[in-house]
Structures are given as C-alpha cells and as structure tokens.
Design an enzyme around this catalytic site. Structure first.
Site, PDB file in Angstrom:
ATOM      1  N   GLY A 321      -3.334 -11.011   5.995  1.00  0.00           N
ATOM      2  CA  GLY A 321      -2.461 -10.160   5.536  1.00  0.00           C
ATOM      3  C   GLY A 321      -2.486 -10.367   3.952  1.00  0.00           C
ATOM      4  N   THR A 322      -2.485  -9.125   3.683  1.00  0.00           N
ATOM      5  CA  THR A 322      -2.473  -9.300   2.196  1.00  0.00           C
ATOM      6  C   THR A 322      -1.845  -7.618   1.593  1.00  0.00           C
ATOM      7  OG1 THR A 322      -4.730 -10.040   2.229  1.00  0.00           O
ATOM      8  CG2 THR A 322      -3.858  -9.231   0.077  1.00  0.00           C
ATOM      9  N   THR A 323      -1.148  -7.619   0.550  1.00  0.00           N
ATOM     10  CA  THR A 323      -0.728  -6.147  -0.002  1.00  0.00           C
ATOM     11  C   THR A 323      -1.112  -6.332  -1.607  1.00  0.00           C
ATOM     12  OG1 THR A 323       1.101  -4.850  -0.214  1.00  0.00           O
ATOM     13  CG2 THR A 323       1.366  -7.013  -0.804  1.00  0.00           C
ATOM     14  N   VAL A 339      -1.475 -10.085  -3.734  1.00  0.00           N
ATOM     15  CA  VAL A 339      -0.941 -11.005  -3.168  1.00  0.00           C
ATOM     16  C   VAL A 339      -0.905 -11.041  -1.717  1.00  0.00           C
ATOM     17  CG1 VAL A 339       0.736 -11.048  -4.973  1.00  0.00           C
ATOM     18  CG2 VAL A 339       1.408  -9.984  -2.887  1.00  0.00           C
ATOM     19  N   ARG A 493      -2.625   1.760   5.115  1.00  0.00           N
ATOM     20  CA  ARG A 493      -1.405   0.765   4.965  1.00  0.00           C
ATOM     21  C   ARG A 493      -0.250   1.450   4.591  1.00  0.00           C
ATOM     22  NH1 ARG A 493      -3.418  -5.522   4.412  1.00  0.00           N
ATOM     23  NH2 ARG A 493      -5.143  -5.271   5.804  1.00  0.00           N
TER      24      ARG A 493
END
Length: 501
Positions: A321-323, A339, A493
């Site tokens: 999981g990343t944003t 991050v 997303r």
C-alpha cells in the site's frame, strides 16, 4: 490548501498533506513508514530526499521474530503479505519530513501539522474508497485488539466477527493526534531518541521485533541528485538508485524511445503489445543486473544491458500500500512525495496511535522474505516520485502508489503525455497494463483485438472488469508553459485536486 493559504510554499503544503494522509489514509501512510520526497525549488537544483525504511542492525533468530502470512483478496487477484512486529524496518518518514522542513519550508511545524491533529481528534468521514481498502486489509487491521479499537466498526454485533469501519462512519484516533502535536512541538528527536522511540523499542523487544534504540538513533535521511534522462521533448527527473522504481521507469522509456508510438496509435494492438513487452524486458533486465546500487545508472541506460534488451524487444517474446502527493505553487516550487507503510505490521505502538510498517515482509521490497534481509541497509523501493520538465517551460509532477505496479503506472502516464499528447485526465484514466514475469494484467476498456494480443503474448492473463487501485494511483499536478496550473487525482485511488482549475 491550508498551508498555502497560511503563506507557505509547495514544501509546506506537501508536508501538511503527508501529515494529513497519516490520519486520513492510515493504511497507505503512517509515521511508522517511509518514503521519498522529490523537491524542485524554483531557481535551485532539485534534490531527492530518501526517507525510506532501513533494515535493522541485528537480526533476531527466526523462532523469536514475529512474522506471519496473510492473504489480501482483490476479487480478481490475491496477494500474500507478511505482518507482525518482526516485519518492521526502521521508519524514515518522520526524519524525511523534518529534513525537508529545515531546508525548504516557511511555516512552523505546529502550523503545518494543525489540520492533521484536528482531524485525528475529531475524526474523518470514511469514504467509499477507504472502506473498500479497509475491507482488503481487514485481516491485518482487525486481528489484534488495539488496532481493532481504531479501525473496526463500533456498531458491529457483539460476539460476531469484527468488520472494518464502513463508508459514512468516522475514523477517530485522538492518540495519534496527540502524538503528531507533540512531534511538531518537540521535533524528530521525540521519534528517534525520545518517548516514541522508547515505545517502539519496547514493543519490538516484547513482541518479536528486530528494532533497537541504536537503529532509531542512527537513522539518517539521504539527499541525492535525482535520476535524469531525456525522453521526447522533455527532461525526466525521478528516484535514483538504490531505489528500483525510477531506474526501471527510465529503462523502459529508453526501450520505447526507439519506436514511434504516436504513429502506432494510442492503445492499438501494436502499441499495447510493445508497451507490455517493454515492461517484460525491464523485469528481465533487473533480474540480470541484480539489485540496483548507487552509480549504476550509466551501465543500465547507456551500455550493453540496454542494447541487449532493445534487441530482444525487436524479436519474438520469450516466455502491494502506497500513497502519492504532488504540489506546485505560484512561485514555481514543486514537490512530489510518495510514501508507504506497506500494509502495516498489524500492531499499534502503545501510546502513539500509529502502526509500524511491514516492509521486511513485502515481496517487492524484500524478495528473500521476512527472515532474510541484509543488515543495516536501505531497502530498495518501487516508489518513484517524478517530474517532467518540458522544453516549452511546462512542468508535470506525478507519482503513484501501488507496490510493483508503481513503475508501470508512472511509465504509462509519462508515455501517454509525451508520446500522444493526451490531456492529464485522459492520460491518467486510460486503461493500464502491467507485466510481471510471464503474467500480464490489464484493465477493461482496451479494444478486443488489443486484449487478445496481450493474452497471446504471455503464459498467464488476468483481465480486470474495470479500473482498480491494483494498477496504482497517479496523482498529478501540471503547470503549462503559460503558467496555468491544473491537476488530476487518479480515480482508481479516490484522488482529488485542490487549487488550480
């Protein structure tokens, strides 16, 4: 927008957004994780702040380390992860944010952090996207009581199986708000040598982790020159080695540069086949060359490795999981930050409201697995905050979450913009393809002929019924040559754009 309205610049804004993401997107971002911040100060040399996680200096015996496998079900595909305190590497995000603040920001850290603190204490409304994400990671976030108390649905029937908080519910985490407020006031020493560090070390010692006080005290942000390359009529700046993602994007673009994609037509059978094969050759190049190290850019992008795979691209195919946050301000400063907390290790650090990462258990970051990793080393990452500087004075800042799909998501958006001249919303929303070994995955929306061609190139095929967060989330902002600012958040997303047009 809070930071910009308060007189801050792009770097204040990206720090405020990162703090807010730790509250609003706790599965994707956490003070207990790591990341990369690409900073482009107006009139100054750009730099890449490597604040990714670092492996511990000492490894506990496998029998003492807490690491267990969980399966997340995407519906169309499944993915295995390892969780437990024994999967946590040394966090770097907090150090990275303070490094950017010292070098480039204007506002005091308490001002930057205030909206995140307020949101944590008062709670945020859970969106449909966040509820979907919580459903995916429910085995991680609902297993233990401390995490379940934050992320579980308080209205769930007593005695029944726990369920994550639903869309329309509120996610409240006042303990995290208190920690962020104290962190803003006291500085990063709180996290790496003070009370938070002590809580992390105590949990690690008691619950089967590897982290020690020495690991936290020794953590350092590494500032590097971005990886630069030319593609079409623009300069590309992205994440350099030892991270893997930026180098793999650059390698794939170098392969594509010898072909006239525009003449092929957008997402035609020929275009999609070439794109998929370029991705496959890039994966093979990484397997041939081994883990990227600092200083290998020239060998990858200008030597025999590139020539060999360019030749293979012209021949027949051999068969998590990343944003991300992008900001440009009116003065021309730009920041691109990606991050991640992995999926989280599943356990809340007492007294902090945060969950440490599980990067030692992430296959794309640490392929050998949670009990085999190099000591005292920065882990490689697919995260690739990227900037495209056009010869016409334009600037596009982008990046993506999406585990192994980060590199292919960014690659396709860059190519859609520079090869086909697509407007940013169309470039981002177009169906994507991802190749990993002998497996091709693609989203709905391709022509039947293109989908059939992709399926015929690889041993395994997964056709997704629509756009899905599995294929990343490329959140981007753009300044045109005339100075006009626009942006677009990836619908995969739940991305949003604030400001501009």
């Amino acid at each position: 927008m809070h930071a910009l309205a308060a007189g801050g610049n792009a770097f204040d804004a990206v720090l405020a957004a990162l703090m807010a993401a730790c509250v609003a997107e706790p599965v994707l971002a956490s003070p207990g994780g790591g990341g990369f911040i690409l900073a482009l100060p107006a009139g100054r040399e750009p730099r890449l702040y490597d604040a990714f996680v670092h492996t511990p200096r000492v490894r506990r015996p496998p029998a003492e380390a807490c690491a267990r496998e969980v399966i997340t079900d995407w519906g169309t595909a499944q993915q295995a992860f390892h969780i437990g305190v024994g999967c946590a590497a040394t966090p770097g995000l907090v150090a990275g944010m303070f490094a950017v603040h010292r070098d480039l920001a204007r506002l005091p850290m308490p001002v930057i952090t205030a909206p995140a603190v307020q949101a944590a204490r008062e709670g945020i409304a859970v969106s449909q996207f966040m509820a979907y994400l919580m459903t995916l990671v429910a085995p991680i976030y609902l297993e233990l009581p401390a995490a379940r108390a934050i992320f579980g649905d308080p209205a769930a029937v007593a005695g029944g199986a726990p369920v994550p908080v639903k869309a329309g519910g509120r996610l409240v985490n006042p303990v995290l708000g208190d920690m962020l407020e104290q962190l803003a006031r006291e500085g990063e020493a709180l996290f790496y040598r003070g009370d938070v560090a002590a809580a992390i070390v105590r949990q690690s010692r008691e619950a089967g982790g590897h982290l020690t006080a020495d690991d936290l005290a020794a953590y350092r942000v590494q500032a590097r020159a971005p990886l630069r390359l030319r593609y079409r009529d623009a300069a590309l700046l992205t994440n350099p080695p030892p991270a893997a993602g930026g180098l793999m994007i650059a390698f794939a673009l170098a392969l594509l540069s010898g072909h006239d994609l525009k003449a092929m037509g957008f997402q035609t059978t020929e275009h999609m086949a070439l794109l998929a094969r370029a991705q496959a050759e890039t994966v093979r190049a990484r397997a041939t060359a081994g883990p990227p190290r600092e200083g290998v850019e020239a060998a990858w992008l200008g030597g025999d490795l590139l020539a060999a795979h360019a030749a293979a691209l012209a021949g027949p195919l051999r068969s998590r999981g990343t944003t991300h946050i992008s900001v440009i301000d009116a003065a021309g400063n730009a920041a691109s930050a990606t991050v991640s907390n992995g999926e989280g290790c599943g356990e809340i650090v007492p007294g902090t409201g945060m969950m440490l990462n599980n990067m030692l258990g992430e296959d794309d970051v640490n392929p050998p697995g949670p009990h085999a990793w190099p000591l005292d080393r920065r882990l490689a990452s697919m995260m690739s905050p990227t900037a495209i500087v056009g010869d016409d004075g334009s600037l596009l800042v982008c990046g993506s979450g999406g585990s192994k799909r980060i590199r292919t998501a960014v690659l396709q958006v860059v190519s859609n913009v520079l090869d086909f001249g697509l407007p940013l919303p169309e470039a981002i929303a177009a169906p994507r393809v991802h190749v990993e070994d002998d497996h091709v995955s693609f989203e709905a929306g391709l022509s039947p002929a293109a989908a059939e061609a992709l399926a015929g190139l690889f041993a395994r095929t997964t056709a997704w019924p629509g756009l899905n967060m599995f294929f990343g989330g490329v959140h981007s902002v753009q300044r045109a040559g005339d100075g006009r600012l626009t942006g677009f958040g990836d619908p995969r997303r739940d991305g949003v754009c604030l400001g501009g047009e």
